[in-house]
Motif scaffolding. Structure first.
Motif, PDB file in Angstrom:
ATOM      1  N   THR A 106       0.923  -1.165  -0.034  1.00 26.41           N
ATOM      2  CA  THR A 106       0.248   0.124  -0.118  1.00 26.41           C
ATOM      3  C   THR A 106       0.627   0.448   0.155  1.00 26.41           C
ATOM      4  O   THR A 106       2.016   1.139   1.033  1.00 26.41           O
ATOM      5  CB  THR A 106      -0.525  -0.091   0.954  1.00 26.41           C
ATOM      6  N   PRO A 107       0.559   2.081  -0.589  1.00 26.06           N
ATOM      7  CA  PRO A 107       1.567   3.591  -0.924  1.00 26.06           C
ATOM      8  C   PRO A 107       1.587   4.204   0.785  1.00 26.06           C
ATOM      9  O   PRO A 107       2.335   4.292   0.743  1.00 26.06           O
ATOM     10  CB  PRO A 107       0.014   4.426  -1.135  1.00 26.06           C
ATOM     11  N   ASP A 108       0.362   3.935   1.629  1.00 27.78           N
ATOM     12  CA  ASP A 108       0.684   4.486   2.961  1.00 27.78           C
ATOM     13  C   ASP A 108       2.346   3.593   3.633  1.00 27.78           C
ATOM     14  O   ASP A 108       2.995   4.593   4.578  1.00 27.78           O
ATOM     15  CB  ASP A 108      -0.407   4.210   3.845  1.00 27.78           C
ATOM     16  N   GLU A 109       1.988   2.395   3.438  1.00 31.31           N
ATOM     17  CA  GLU A 109       3.475   1.901   4.148  1.00 31.31           C
ATOM     18  C   GLU A 109       4.257   1.807   3.691  1.00 31.31           C
ATOM     19  O   GLU A 109       5.700   1.707   3.509  1.00 31.31           O
ATOM     20  CB  GLU A 109       2.843   0.305   4.247  1.00 31.31           C
ATOM     21  N   ALA A 110       4.686   2.416   2.268  1.00 35.68           N
ATOM     22  CA  ALA A 110       5.937   2.846   1.544  1.00 35.68           C
ATOM     23  C   ALA A 110       6.364   3.845   1.824  1.00 35.68           C
ATOM     24  O   ALA A 110       7.821   4.220   1.783  1.00 35.68           O
ATOM     25  CB  ALA A 110       4.779   3.111   0.028  1.00 35.68           C
ATOM     26  N   ALA A 111       5.354   4.768   2.042  1.00 33.63           N
ATOM     27  CA  ALA A 111       6.037   6.207   3.254  1.00 33.63           C
ATOM     28  C   ALA A 111       6.019   5.909   4.386  1.00 33.63           C
ATOM     29  O   ALA A 111       7.419   6.513   3.976  1.00 33.63           O
ATOM     30  CB  ALA A 111       4.249   7.372   2.730  1.00 33.63           C
ATOM     31  N   LEU A 112       5.632   4.904   5.025  1.00 36.52           N
ATOM     32  CA  LEU A 112       6.632   4.951   6.235  1.00 36.52           C
ATOM     33  C   LEU A 112       7.403   3.871   5.981  1.00 36.52           C
ATOM     34  O   LEU A 112       8.643   4.905   6.672  1.00 36.52           O
ATOM     35  CB  LEU A 112       5.421   3.392   6.617  1.00 36.52           C
ATOM     36  N   ALA A 113       7.948   3.186   5.155  1.00 35.51           N
ATOM     37  CA  ALA A 113       9.136   2.863   4.808  1.00 35.51           C
ATOM     38  C   ALA A 113      10.205   3.715   4.783  1.00 35.51           C
ATOM     39  O   ALA A 113      11.349   3.890   5.262  1.00 35.51           O
ATOM     40  CB  ALA A 113       9.248   1.728   3.699  1.00 35.51           C
ATOM     41  N   VAL A 114      10.001   5.033   3.896  1.00 36.12           N
ATOM     42  CA  VAL A 114      10.700   6.421   3.926  1.00 36.12           C
ATOM     43  C   VAL A 114      11.180   6.823   5.044  1.00 36.12           C
ATOM     44  O   VAL A 114      12.064   6.769   5.286  1.00 36.12           O
ATOM     45  CB  VAL A 114      10.308   7.737   2.434  1.00 36.12           C
ATOM     46  N   GLU A 115      10.158   6.529   5.787  1.00 36.46           N
ATOM     47  CA  GLU A 115      10.084   7.755   7.178  1.00 36.46           C
ATOM     48  C   GLU A 115      11.758   6.647   7.949  1.00 36.46           C
ATOM     49  O   GLU A 115      12.104   7.595   8.433  1.00 36.46           O
ATOM     50  CB  GLU A 115       9.011   7.446   7.958  1.00 36.46           C
ATOM     51  N   VAL A 116      11.256   5.338   8.389  1.00 36.30           N
ATOM     52  CA  VAL A 116      12.088   4.716   9.173  1.00 36.30           C
ATOM     53  C   VAL A 116      13.290   4.997   8.515  1.00 36.30           C
ATOM     54  O   VAL A 116      14.103   4.061   8.564  1.00 36.30           O
ATOM     55  CB  VAL A 116      11.244   3.685   9.709  1.00 36.30           C
ATOM     56  N   GLY A 117      13.341   4.879   7.148  1.00 35.62           N
ATOM     57  CA  GLY A 117      14.861   4.994   6.446  1.00 35.62           C
ATOM     58  C   GLY A 117      15.367   3.996   6.063  1.00 35.62           C
ATOM     59  O   GLY A 117      16.637   3.741   5.651  1.00 35.62           O
ATOM     60  N   ALA A 118      14.487   3.164   5.426  1.00 38.99           N
ATOM     61  CA  ALA A 118      14.154   2.294   4.296  1.00 38.99           C
ATOM     62  C   ALA A 118      15.680   2.498   2.954  1.00 38.99           C
ATOM     63  O   ALA A 118      15.220   3.647   2.058  1.00 38.99           O
ATOM     64  CB  ALA A 118      13.587   1.592   4.615  1.00 38.99           C
ATOM     65  N   ASP A 119      16.040   1.742   2.716  1.00 39.80           N
ATOM     66  CA  ASP A 119      16.898   2.478   1.513  1.00 39.80           C
ATOM     67  C   ASP A 119      16.171   1.668   0.320  1.00 39.80           C
ATOM     68  O   ASP A 119      16.446   2.076  -0.824  1.00 39.80           O
ATOM     69  CB  ASP A 119      18.500   1.803   1.116  1.00 39.80           C
ATOM     70  N   ALA A 120      15.045   0.453  -0.212  1.00 38.79           N
ATOM     71  CA  ALA A 120      14.252  -0.076  -0.896  1.00 38.79           C
ATOM     72  C   ALA A 120      13.437  -0.877  -0.004  1.00 38.79           C
ATOM     73  O   ALA A 120      13.538  -1.432   1.028  1.00 38.79           O
ATOM     74  CB  ALA A 120      15.508  -1.355  -1.696  1.00 38.79           C
ATOM     75  N   ILE A 121      12.381  -1.126  -1.488  1.00 34.88           N
ATOM     76  CA  ILE A 121      11.350  -1.893  -0.579  1.00 34.88           C
ATOM     77  C   ILE A 121      10.741  -2.976  -1.662  1.00 34.88           C
ATOM     78  O   ILE A 121      11.106  -2.408  -2.967  1.00 34.88           O
ATOM     79  CB  ILE A 121       9.533  -1.033  -0.070  1.00 34.88           C
ATOM     80  N   VAL A 122      10.240  -4.126  -1.608  1.00 36.59           N
ATOM     81  CA  VAL A 122       9.682  -4.648  -2.279  1.00 36.59           C
ATOM     82  C   VAL A 122       7.890  -4.516  -2.373  1.00 36.59           C
ATOM     83  O   VAL A 122       8.062  -4.762  -1.585  1.00 36.59           O
ATOM     84  CB  VAL A 122      10.270  -5.916  -1.904  1.00 36.59           C
ATOM     85  N   VAL A 123       7.824  -4.607  -3.183  1.00 35.09           N
ATOM     86  CA  VAL A 123       5.937  -4.975  -3.292  1.00 35.09           C
ATOM     87  C   VAL A 123       5.931  -6.474  -3.080  1.00 35.09           C
ATOM     88  O   VAL A 123       5.821  -6.910  -4.371  1.00 35.09           O
ATOM     89  CB  VAL A 123       6.173  -3.677  -4.700  1.00 35.09           C
ATOM     90  N   SER A 124       5.168  -7.040  -2.317  1.00 37.30           N
ATOM     91  CA  SER A 124       5.616  -8.075  -2.048  1.00 37.30           C
ATOM     92  C   SER A 124       4.051  -8.490  -1.875  1.00 37.30           C
ATOM     93  O   SER A 124       3.645  -8.178  -0.038  1.00 37.30           O
ATOM     94  CB  SER A 124       6.771  -8.716  -1.815  1.00 37.30           C
ATOM     95  N   ASN A 125       3.281  -9.663  -1.929  1.00 39.76           N
ATOM     96  CA  ASN A 125       2.216 -10.372  -1.331  1.00 39.76           C
ATOM     97  C   ASN A 125       3.197 -12.130  -0.427  1.00 39.76           C
ATOM     98  O   ASN A 125       1.943 -12.401  -0.731  1.00 39.76           O
ATOM     99  CB  ASN A 125       0.838 -10.779  -1.448  1.00 39.76           C
ATOM    100  N   HIS A 126       4.368 -12.203  -0.602  1.00 34.17           N
ATOM    101  CA  HIS A 126       4.923 -12.929  -0.242  1.00 34.17           C
ATOM    102  C   HIS A 126       4.640 -14.126  -1.296  1.00 34.17           C
ATOM    103  O   HIS A 126       4.157 -15.737  -0.853  1.00 34.17           O
ATOM    104  CB  HIS A 126       4.541 -13.459   0.441  1.00 34.17           C
ATOM    105  N   GLY A 127       4.700 -14.509  -2.559  1.00 38.29           N
ATOM    106  CA  GLY A 127       4.085 -14.959  -3.458  1.00 38.29           C
ATOM    107  C   GLY A 127       2.311 -15.973  -3.017  1.00 38.29           C
ATOM    108  O   GLY A 127       2.605 -16.720  -3.960  1.00 38.29           O
ATOM    109  N   GLY A 128       2.275 -15.061  -2.882  1.00 36.14           N
ATOM    110  CA  GLY A 128       0.733 -15.374  -2.216  1.00 36.14           C
ATOM    111  C   GLY A 128       0.228 -16.699  -0.946  1.00 36.14           C
ATOM    112  O   GLY A 128      -0.738 -16.887  -1.103  1.00 36.14           O
TER     113      GLY A 128
END
Length: 338
Positions: free
Chosen positions: A217-239
């Motif tokens: 979700t976009p809101d958790e992507a924004a949270l990832a920026v806030e906590v300092g992550a260098d990258a995210i993986v958009v993923s549902n753990h392969g279902g």
């Protein structure tokens, strides 16, 4: 690849059918195994979402020899592709080869192909031990994804990965739904932003980078920026952890737009061909992670199998770029899509 897949089908009998189309239908509910959880709706959604996207064919251009190379997180890669972190040969893939042979094939094969292999985590300990050993053998070229453990186990595994020479560390927060681990006395859980920030600060103090996997979700992507992550993986753990989620291709554009230019965006889920890679890049991903097909190639052909799959994938990507008028990875954008 046909020979490799045929051999893998024989070796993974009872765990993966190595279907001609890997779409989650034949293996629904087979977890452990290679299937999707429950009805496998989330696994199927990943594949269906990509299948529903069309591309614009363009031929009036001079993009005859596309450059597929890219640089991300300090890695110079032949193409924007990584092997997703998957482990557990004995209970997910039949145990026809050892975990060590499997992770050596993934990490070594990816290195030989000019890309990066990721390794997984779990129970029993040989899963992460094999992965870290393979990364160490390959001069630190690999990314370990550590589950969101409770207690001291998380710090212990971060330190072990550091000792293996890793320069990038990942956490698959999407594994927080694996209740089997809690029943085994090894609980995983969601991570609050404050706790994640401390973990990431520690990794950064080592001069390393941190990837947060399982953002949908976009809101958790924004949270990832806030906590300092260098990258995210958009993923549902392969279902494999929650039924009835959208496919990653359905949410990718909105998620990537929310954090564009602030961190690196990876995506996994249903990626099978070079055209699929192109679609995900057009939707806003900087690179993709490929899961089940790489695992099948590793079981069926070890390192040579992984190299051959990556070679095949790159050939398909080049062809797709030529036929859509993309001279390099930077030129792949939403205009590629119909």
């Amino acid at each position: 690849m046909k020979e490799i897949n045929d051999k893998a089908r024989e070796m993974m009998k009872g765990y993966c059918r190595v279907c001609k189309v890997c779409d989650g239908r034949a293996c629904a509910g087979e977890v452990p195994g290679m299937g999707g959880l429950g009805t496998a709706s989330s696994f199927k959604s990943n594949v269906e979402a990509l299948e529903g996207i069309r591309v614009n064919m363009r031929l009036l251009h001079d993009a005859t020899e596309p450059d597929t190379s890219t640089s991300l997180l300090g890695y110079d890669m032949s193409m924007p592709v990584m092997a997703a972190p998957i482990g557990g040969i004995s209970f997910n893939m039949g145990g026809a080869i050892t975990e060590d042979a499997y992770t050596d094939a993934i990490v070594g094969g990816c290195k030989a192909a000019g890309v990066v292999g990721c390794v997984g985590d779990g129970v029993p300990p040989y899963i992460h031990e094999a992965g870290y050993a393979s990364i160490k053998k390959n001069d630190g070229l690999g990314i370990p994804f550590i589950k969101p453990w409770e207690g001291a186990e998380l710090d212990e595994k971060l330190e072990l990965a550091r000792a293996a020479g890793c320069t990038t560390f990942g956490m698959d927060v999407d594994a927080a739904g694996l209740i089997t681990l809690r029943k085994m006395g090894r609980p995983v859980s969601p991570k609050a932003p404050a706790e994640l920030a401390k973990i990431i600060e520690k990794v950064h103090s080592w001069g390393a980078r941190f990837v947060l996997k399982g953002i949908m979700t976009p809101d958790e992507a924004a949270l990832a920026v806030e906590v300092g992550a260098d990258a995210i993986v958009v993923s549902n753990h392969g279902g494999r952890v929650l039924d009835h989620t959208p496919g990653t291709a359905e949410v990718l554009q909105e998620v990537s737009e929310a954090v564009k230019g602030q961190l690196v965006v990876f995506v996994d889920g249903g990626i099978r061909t070079g055209v699929d890679v192109l679609k995900m890049l057009a939707l806003g991903a900087d690179a993709v992670m490929v899961g089940r097909p790489v695992s099948v190639a590793a079981v069926g052909g070890l390192q040579e199998g992984v190299e051959k799959y990556m070679e095949t994938l790159r050939g398909q990507l080049v062809g797709a770029m030529v036929l859509t008028g993309c001279k390099d990875i930077a030129s792949v954008d939403i205009n590629v899509l119909f």
